[in-house]
Structure formats: C-alpha cells, structure tokens
Design an enzyme around this catalytic site. Structure first.
Site, short mmCIF file in Angstrom:
data_model
loop_
_atom_site.label_atom_id
_atom_site.label_comp_id
_atom_site.label_asym_id
_atom_site.label_seq_id
_atom_site.Cartn_x
_atom_site.Cartn_y
_atom_site.Cartn_z
N HIS A 25 34.95 -7.71 -69.89
CA HIS A 25 34.22 -7.82 -71.15
C HIS A 25 35.21 -8.13 -72.27
O HIS A 25 36.43 -7.91 -72.13
CB HIS A 25 33.43 -6.53 -71.42
CG HIS A 25 32.25 -6.41 -70.51
ND1 HIS A 25 31.73 -5.21 -70.09
CD2 HIS A 25 31.48 -7.38 -69.92
CE1 HIS A 25 30.70 -5.45 -69.28
NE2 HIS A 25 30.54 -6.74 -69.17
N GLY A 30 29.26 -14.26 -68.18
CA GLY A 30 28.49 -13.07 -67.80
C GLY A 30 27.09 -13.02 -68.40
O GLY A 30 26.09 -12.93 -67.67
N ASP A 53 27.52 -12.64 -63.76
CA ASP A 53 27.60 -11.40 -62.94
C ASP A 53 26.70 -11.55 -61.71
O ASP A 53 27.05 -11.13 -60.61
CB ASP A 53 27.13 -10.18 -63.74
CG ASP A 53 27.99 -9.92 -64.96
OD1 ASP A 53 28.77 -8.97 -64.97
OD2 ASP A 53 27.86 -10.70 -65.92
N ASP A 108 33.35 -2.78 -70.38
CA ASP A 108 33.57 -2.09 -71.66
C ASP A 108 32.72 -0.82 -71.71
O ASP A 108 31.50 -0.90 -71.76
CB ASP A 108 33.19 -3.04 -72.80
CG ASP A 108 33.45 -2.45 -74.17
OD1 ASP A 108 33.72 -1.23 -74.27
OD2 ASP A 108 33.36 -3.20 -75.15
N HIS A 119 23.36 -7.95 -71.25
CA HIS A 119 23.04 -8.22 -69.85
C HIS A 119 23.37 -7.01 -68.96
O HIS A 119 23.76 -7.17 -67.80
CB HIS A 119 23.79 -9.47 -69.37
CG HIS A 119 25.28 -9.41 -69.55
ND1 HIS A 119 25.90 -9.15 -70.76
CD2 HIS A 119 26.30 -9.56 -68.66
CE1 HIS A 119 27.21 -9.15 -70.60
NE2 HIS A 119 27.48 -9.38 -69.34
N ASP A 147 22.29 -6.98 -65.37
CA ASP A 147 23.07 -7.84 -64.46
C ASP A 147 24.36 -7.13 -64.03
O ASP A 147 24.81 -7.26 -62.88
CB ASP A 147 23.46 -9.16 -65.15
CG ASP A 147 22.26 -9.97 -65.61
OD1 ASP A 147 21.12 -9.47 -65.49
OD2 ASP A 147 22.46 -11.10 -66.09
N ARG A 162 26.08 -2.53 -58.17
CA ARG A 162 25.27 -2.05 -57.05
C ARG A 162 25.56 -2.85 -55.76
O ARG A 162 25.75 -2.27 -54.69
CB ARG A 162 23.78 -2.17 -57.42
CG ARG A 162 22.86 -1.77 -56.30
CD ARG A 162 21.38 -1.92 -56.66
NE ARG A 162 20.61 -1.70 -55.45
CZ ARG A 162 20.37 -2.66 -54.56
NH1 ARG A 162 20.79 -3.88 -54.75
NH2 ARG A 162 19.70 -2.38 -53.45
O1 LIG Z 1 30.04 -10.39 -69.44
C1 LIG Z 1 30.85 -10.38 -68.54
C2 LIG Z 1 30.69 -9.49 -67.39
O2 LIG Z 1 29.56 -8.67 -67.48
C3 LIG Z 1 32.03 -11.27 -68.57
O3 LIG Z 1 31.63 -12.57 -68.90
P1 LIG Z 1 32.67 -13.60 -69.49
O4 LIG Z 1 33.84 -13.64 -68.60
O5 LIG Z 1 31.94 -14.93 -69.53
O6 LIG Z 1 33.01 -13.10 -70.89
#
Ligand SMILES: O=C(CO)COP(=O)(O)O
Length: 140
Positions: free
Chosen positions: A14, A61, A66, A86, A93, A96, A102
C-alpha cells in the site's frame, strides 16, 4: 552445480508502505533477481524503476490487481506473497485485500506482511526447496 528452483514471488505494498518494501527489495535484490517477480501495478512500477528489477505487473490494487494475484495463486502460479498492507488506513478495495489474504491461506503459500517476516522467508530453505502444500480443499 547447485541450482535453486525459481520461485514466483508476488510483491504488493500500500502507498504508505511502498518505501519500506522498496528498501527491503533493494537490500535483497541479489536474491530476488534469481526468481520470477510479479506485483500489483503501482508497486511493480516503483520497484522496477527504483530497484531495477524485472517485475510482471498486474493491475493496480484498487483496480483489481489483488484479485488477479489471488487468481494466479489459485492457479498455483505464485509461490509466495510479500504484502506490506497498511494497518492504519482504510482502503476502498478492502474486500479484494481480504480475498487475496484468504486465498493465500487456502492455497498454503507463505505470506510476509512486514520486513521481519519477509527477511525470515527470503533467507529460509523454502526458497530453494520444493515444499508440499497442505491441501485444504481436501478438508472442505
Ligand atoms: O492496493 C494495493 C494492494 O491492495 C497495491 O496496489 P498498487 O501496487 O497498484 O498501489
């Protein structure tokens, strides 16, 4: 000559943890470049640009990356997940992210969520051995 089996490693972070993943990646570049790497879109961009690694980029992501990585795990195309998520910021999301975590448990792949665990994993014998995976589906 000893030749370790290549693993496919997914790298995801994140935004607030991309710096931490980048610095871990740079420190372990000599190991990582011996394996196949993939990751979510923005993470892959940062790591390939700043650490000079070749990484197969899935979607970002929030745009489904994801879930794409989760699908690859379900197809046995990914051996290991380094996911610096994070813990202090809500993500749009989140469903996701939960799905990816999971599916990683269901398919019994090792997952590291912080630097200490990532260090432990990358220096473990998982990296150069074939490990039988627990077949959780047998219990379902
Ligand atoms: O959101 C993410 C994982 O949940 C990471 O996505 P990015 O690598 O595109 O920032």
């Amino acid at each position: 000559m000893f030749s370790p089996k290549k693993k496919t490693i997914a790298l995801v972070a994140h935004d607030n943890r991309k710096k931490e993943l980048l610095s871990w990646t740079k420190e372990n570049k000599h190991i990582l470049e011996q394996h196949h790497l993939c990751g979510t879109g923005t993470t892959s961009g940062v790591l390939s640009r700043e650490a000079g690694l070749t990484i197969q980029a899935y979607k970002s992501g929030p745009l489904g990356g994801d879930l794409e990585i989760g699908a690859a795990i379900a197809d046995s195309r990914i051996d290991m997940l380094i996911f610096f998520w994070d813990p202090l910021t809500a993500q749009p999301h989140d469903p996701d992210i939960r799905a990816l975590l999971r599916i990683s448990v269901l398919y019994d792949i090792p997952v590291a969520m912080n630097t200490t665990a990532a260090n432990y994993l990358i220096h473990s014998d998982y990296m150069d051995k074939e490990y039988p995976r627990q077949d959780m589906q047998a219990d379902l």
